[in-house]
Scaffold this motif. Structure first.
Motif, PDB file in Angstrom:
ATOM      1  N   THR A  52      30.480  30.405  35.641  1.00 55.15           N
ATOM      2  CA  THR A  52      30.228  30.927  36.979  1.00 55.15           C
ATOM      3  C   THR A  52      30.650  32.395  37.030  1.00 55.15           C
ATOM      4  OG1 THR A  52      32.397  30.580  38.021  1.00 55.15           O
ATOM      5  CG2 THR A  52      30.937  28.643  37.794  1.00 55.15           C
ATOM      6  N   PRO A  53      30.250  33.121  38.075  1.00 56.68           N
ATOM      7  CA  PRO A  53      30.670  34.521  38.191  1.00 56.68           C
ATOM      8  C   PRO A  53      32.182  34.704  38.320  1.00 56.68           C
ATOM      9  CG  PRO A  53      28.765  34.094  39.601  1.00 56.68           C
ATOM     10  CD  PRO A  53      29.241  32.757  39.103  1.00 56.68           C
ATOM     11  N   LEU A  54      32.904  33.617  38.641  1.00 58.84           N
ATOM     12  CA  LEU A  54      34.351  33.699  38.820  1.00 58.84           C
ATOM     13  C   LEU A  54      35.128  33.629  37.511  1.00 58.84           C
ATOM     14  CD1 LEU A  54      34.815  31.389  41.931  1.00 58.84           C
ATOM     15  CD2 LEU A  54      35.383  33.821  41.831  1.00 58.84           C
ATOM     16  N   ASP A  55      34.464  33.343  36.401  1.00 53.20           N
ATOM     17  CA  ASP A  55      35.163  33.013  35.162  1.00 53.20           C
ATOM     18  C   ASP A  55      36.110  34.126  34.696  1.00 53.20           C
ATOM     19  OD1 ASP A  55      35.771  31.381  32.909  1.00 53.20           O
ATOM     20  OD2 ASP A  55      34.399  32.568  31.691  1.00 53.20           O
ATOM     21  N   ALA A  56      35.624  35.349  34.600  1.00 56.92           N
ATOM     22  CA  ALA A  56      36.470  36.442  34.103  1.00 56.92           C
ATOM     23  C   ALA A  56      37.646  36.693  35.038  1.00 56.92           C
ATOM     24  CB  ALA A  56      35.642  37.716  33.932  1.00 56.92           C
ATOM     25  N   LEU A  57      37.397  36.631  36.337  1.00 56.01           N
ATOM     26  CA  LEU A  57      38.453  36.837  37.321  1.00 56.01           C
ATOM     27  C   LEU A  57      39.527  35.760  37.178  1.00 56.01           C
ATOM     28  CD1 LEU A  57      39.051  38.734  39.852  1.00 56.01           C
ATOM     29  CD2 LEU A  57      38.201  36.812  41.221  1.00 56.01           C
ATOM     30  N   ALA A  58      39.091  34.503  37.048  1.00 52.21           N
ATOM     31  CA  ALA A  58      40.040  33.392  36.955  1.00 52.21           C
ATOM     32  C   ALA A  58      40.870  33.461  35.679  1.00 52.21           C
ATOM     33  CB  ALA A  58      39.295  32.065  37.031  1.00 52.21           C
ATOM     34  N   ARG A  59      40.238  33.766  34.560  1.00 50.95           N
ATOM     35  CA  ARG A  59      40.972  33.844  33.292  1.00 50.95           C
ATOM     36  C   ARG A  59      42.005  34.976  33.321  1.00 50.95           C
ATOM     37  NH1 ARG A  59      38.638  30.895  28.981  1.00 50.95           N
ATOM     38  NH2 ARG A  59      36.688  29.869  29.611  1.00 50.95           N
ATOM     39  N   ARG A  60      41.609  36.126  33.817  1.00 50.47           N
ATOM     40  CA  ARG A  60      42.553  37.231  33.917  1.00 50.47           C
ATOM     41  C   ARG A  60      43.697  36.888  34.869  1.00 50.47           C
ATOM     42  NH1 ARG A  60      45.769  40.770  31.887  1.00 50.47           N
ATOM     43  NH2 ARG A  60      46.217  42.563  33.240  1.00 50.47           N
TER      44      ARG A  60
END
Length: 365
Positions: A54-62
């Protein structure tokens, strides 16, 4: 450079800290108290890779990684700890499996654990109110200011585009940039700027004092209660266990301090909790509460520059992932304000992707 942040929840606190560490003069304006709403009443569950694809993936991982880093960097104990997460279901009465012992011995018979869905490497938890307060305290220790007040308008230069500060009920605060981070109450800002609608979804919860009786096992269970209900159980490091289910849509009160749960929902949630484990006894209840989660039309947060403005930003609409994604949101927005760009791609969260709300639709009395 001075930045005014409207809202003292977890997102506002994280933005304040990341800006202040860059040497920016920060003033946080909060109408009630720090962590007054969802930031103080959420479960605090964190997941590293549950937004994959999802578009949230990079935000969530960081953000998941930042939570671990902040726990070692900032003073205070907000109970950051890795945990295991499981999915499963509760066997209905009359089913032959009703008396079958659960594989997790702290749960009642007839609770079936289907699979492990999170490990100590991918899931964790914090106490949300303590985390929010610690982030705000860290920002204040670096020189940020916290002022009590209700924002009534955004002040602009004569060109009608550039921001010059905010108006409160009592005074004007000059600023080079303004960030709206008021959770579902960000909806009110549509009176002063081009902003998409932000809705509030009410989530009731019960908090139990379970001490050391409940291990670090988060649960996501299906429960038959006339219809299939999803119930979530989050044991925290301070010995409290947060249980939530039965979200609904209700009018958003203007004052966050006026948020109350539906008593029928709380009664149902309590009965469901007592079915899950003998540890969830009425005398162990320390809070019956509710909070409103900010939700947008497409389910993605609003993070970035506000259209038709210069120096105006928004950060809200994180839905169930507000506690998780607050650190990375704070970091990215600080980069955007100071450097003009963020390391994480914020384009999926651009407020301009959605149509602005017609301010005449707002009822603020």
């Amino acid at each position: 450079m001075r930045v005014v942040i409207c809202g003292g929840g977890v997102v506002g606190a994280c933005i304040a800290w990341f800006l202040q560490r860059r040497g920016i003069d920060v003033i946080v304006v909060e109408s009630t108290e720090v962590a007054a709403a969802a930031s103080g009443k959420a479960g605090g569950f964190l997941a590293r890779d549950w937004c994959a694809g999802t578009p949230l993936d990079a935000l969530a991982r960081r953000s998941f990684d930042l939570h671990a880093e902040l726990a070692g960097e900032i003073a205070g104990d907000w109970g950051h700890r890795p945990m295991t997460a499981y999915s499963g279901f509760v066997v209905p009465d009359g089913d032959a499996r009703r008396n079958r012992p659960c594989s997790l011995d702290w749960l009642a018979d007839g609770v079936v654990i289907a699979q492990r869905i999170g490990t100590h490497e991918t899931t964790a938890i914090v106490h949300p109110r303590k985390f929010t307060s610690a982030m705000m305290d860290a920002a204040l220790a670096q020189g940020a200011q916290l002022r009590r007040g209700r924002i009534t308008a955004i002040a602009r230069e004569t060109d009608g585009v550039a921001v010059k500060g905010v108006e409160t009920e009592t005074n004007f605060i000059a600023a080079d940039a303004v960030v709206v981070a008021m959770g579902p109450w960000s909806l009110l800002a549509a009176q002063w700027m081009s902003l998409p609608a932000v809705y509030g979804q009410r989530s009731p919860s019960i908090v139990y004092d379970t001490g050391t009786d409940v291990p670090a096992d988060a649960l996501f269970l299906e429960y038959e209660d006339g219809s299939t209900v999803s119930i979530e159980v989050f044991p925290r490091a301070d010995g409290s266990t947060h249980i939530t289910a039965l979200s609904d849509i209700a009018p958003l009160p203007l004052d966050p301090a006026s948020v109350t749960p539906d008593q029928g929902a709380i009664a149902r949630l309590q009965a469901m909790s007592e079915r899950l484990s003998p540890l969830f006894r009425p005398e162990r209840i320390i809070a019956r509460q509710a909070c409103f989660r900010p939700v947008t039309e497409d389910g993605l947060p609003l993070i970035g520059k506000v259209p038709l403005s210069n120096g105006l930003y928004v950060a809200t609409g994180h839905n169930v992932w507000g506690i998780l994604n607050a650190p990375a949101t704070g970091e990215a927005l600080a980069q955007l304000i100071v450097d003009g760009t963020a390391q994480i791609d914020l384009s999926p969260f651009d407020p301009a992707r959605l149509s602005p709300l017609d301010p005449s639709l707002l009822h603020t009395r």
